[in-house]
Design a protein around this motif. Structure first.
Motif, short mmCIF file in Angstrom:
data_model
loop_
_atom_site.label_atom_id
_atom_site.label_comp_id
_atom_site.label_asym_id
_atom_site.label_seq_id
_atom_site.Cartn_x
_atom_site.Cartn_y
_atom_site.Cartn_z
N ASP A 1 0.81 -1.22 0.00
CA ASP A 1 0.00 0.00 0.00
C ASP A 1 0.85 1.26 0.00
O ASP A 1 0.35 2.34 -0.33
CB ASP A 1 -0.93 0.03 1.22
CG ASP A 1 -1.97 -1.07 1.19
OD1 ASP A 1 -2.38 -1.47 0.09
OD2 ASP A 1 -2.35 -1.56 2.27
N GLN A 2 2.12 1.13 0.41
CA GLN A 2 2.98 2.29 0.53
C GLN A 2 4.32 2.03 -0.13
O GLN A 2 4.85 0.92 -0.07
CB GLN A 2 3.19 2.66 2.00
CG GLN A 2 1.91 3.09 2.71
CD GLN A 2 2.13 3.39 4.17
OE1 GLN A 2 2.95 2.76 4.83
NE2 GLN A 2 1.40 4.36 4.71
N CYS A 3 4.87 3.06 -0.73
CA CYS A 3 6.19 2.97 -1.35
C CYS A 3 7.23 2.59 -0.30
O CYS A 3 7.34 3.27 0.73
CB CYS A 3 6.54 4.31 -1.98
SG CYS A 3 8.23 4.44 -2.58
N GLY B 1 4.24 7.28 0.11
CA GLY B 1 3.73 7.52 -1.23
C GLY B 1 2.95 6.33 -1.77
O GLY B 1 3.18 5.18 -1.39
N GLU B 2 2.01 6.62 -2.66
CA GLU B 2 1.21 5.56 -3.29
C GLU B 2 2.02 4.92 -4.42
O GLU B 2 2.47 5.61 -5.34
CB GLU B 2 -0.09 6.12 -3.85
CG GLU B 2 -0.96 5.07 -4.52
CD GLU B 2 -2.23 5.64 -5.13
OE1 GLU B 2 -2.97 4.88 -5.77
OE2 GLU B 2 -2.46 6.86 -4.97
N ARG C 1 2.76 3.69 -7.72
CA ARG C 1 2.17 3.76 -9.05
C ARG C 1 3.15 3.39 -10.14
O ARG C 1 2.77 3.18 -11.29
CB ARG C 1 1.64 5.18 -9.32
CG ARG C 1 0.45 5.58 -8.45
CD ARG C 1 -0.08 6.94 -8.83
NE ARG C 1 -1.28 7.29 -8.08
CZ ARG C 1 -1.97 8.40 -8.24
NH1 ARG C 1 -1.57 9.29 -9.14
NH2 ARG C 1 -3.05 8.63 -7.52
N CYS D 1 6.51 5.00 -5.46
CA CYS D 1 5.77 6.20 -5.85
C CYS D 1 6.58 6.94 -6.92
O CYS D 1 7.79 6.74 -7.04
CB CYS D 1 5.49 7.09 -4.64
SG CYS D 1 6.96 7.82 -3.88
N GLN E 1 3.92 15.31 5.36
CA GLN E 1 3.37 14.10 5.98
C GLN E 1 3.35 14.23 7.50
O GLN E 1 2.41 13.77 8.16
CB GLN E 1 4.20 12.89 5.56
CG GLN E 1 4.19 12.60 4.08
CD GLN E 1 2.79 12.33 3.56
OE1 GLN E 1 2.03 11.59 4.17
NE2 GLN E 1 2.46 12.92 2.42
#
Length: 279
Positions: free
Chosen positions: A94-96, A102-103, A105, A130, A212
């Protein structure tokens, strides 16, 4: 943050065939049995080297095939013949792992495909990340050129010691909370410490963490005020317990855990948190 569990490799030959064969059945490039065997040897060596560079990862027998393998990564993109590989890898976290917030992608080539074309579609060389981290890392090759730094740790293969090495330093100047993260542990091996420090610097994490941190503390503001009203000592214990709880989910060296640990030890913050996190 830092490391994630690698996904299964799947059928490597099927992926290779899909990458090098058009939808109409025409071959983009027909690999010989010798080339295919050499590629499997490269994959095995990559794992044995824990993703670190080695001269034998670019054997001469693959010189002709290498540009086609490098271009095969285009089929991992959305709509490509290997799009399911992309989807599977991005869905694995779910997280970099590079930044911890970061998401994911993008798929980052840990060893860049511009140098190691053979590994362009090898799942264990593709790190979900991310876009800011992927862009900042770019074509860093660990250890290949000391002038360019030691490289980042490998999110799949790096064995991190069970010690606290990410520390946060708290400051308060001009009415603003300042937080600076650093790698600091006498029990951390020098080479690993250098990579972790390089990762913080290369990805500009201290700068990117600011937003953040503000968001995270804003979400905790109500609970912090409640415990602070009972007393600074209990408030410090609450922060410490929150850090321990989050470490179970994100690891001992996640930025949120390091932040809460530092705040729990900061007497001024525990006495008057509203000065730091606003009203």
């Amino acid at each position: 943050m830092w490391v994630i569990t690698p996904q299964g490799l799947g059928d490597l030959d099927a992926s290779l065939n899909a990458a090098l064969t058009l939808a109409n059945g025409a071959a983009v490039y027909a690999m010989s049995p010798a080339e295919r065997a050499a590629l499997h040897t490269v994959y095995q060596l990559y794992d044995a080297c824990l993703g670190q560079p080695h001269l034998d990862l670019t054997p001469n027998v693959l010189d002709t095939a290498r540009p086609y393998m490098r271009s095969a990564y285009d089929q991992v993109q959305i709509g490509g013949r290997l799009a399911t590989l992309r989807e599977r890898l991005l869905a694995s976290t779910d997280q970099c792992p590079y930044c911890g917030f970061g998401e994911p992608r993008d798929l980052d080539h840990y060893l860049p495909r511009s140098v190691f074309g053979e590994l362009a579609i090898y799942p264990r060389n593709l790190i979900p990340s991310c876009s800011p981290c992927n862009n900042a890392k770019r074509t860093v090759v660990p250890g290949l050129d000391p002038a360019h730094g030691p490289g980042l740790i490998h999110a799949y293969f790096q064995d991190l010691p069970d010690i606290e090495f990410l520390k946060a330093q708290i400051t308060f100047e001009g009415g603003a909370l300042g937080v600076r993260f650093r790698i600091d542990s006498p029990d951390l091996e020098a080479d690993l410490a250098a990579k972790l420090e390089f990762q913080l610097d290369r990805l500009k994490l201290n700068e990117r963490f600011r937003g953040q941190i503000n968001k995270f503390l804003s979400e905790q503001r109500t609970a912090m005020r409640m415990f602070n009203e009972i007393g600074p000592e209990l408030f410090a214990q609450y922060l410490g317990r929150c850090a321990n709880s989050l470490s179970g989910s994100f690891g001992r060296n996640d930025w949120r855990v390091a932040l809460l640990r530092a705040l729990s030890e900061h007497q001024e913050f525990c006495t008057a948190p509203d000065l730091y996190i606003g009203v």
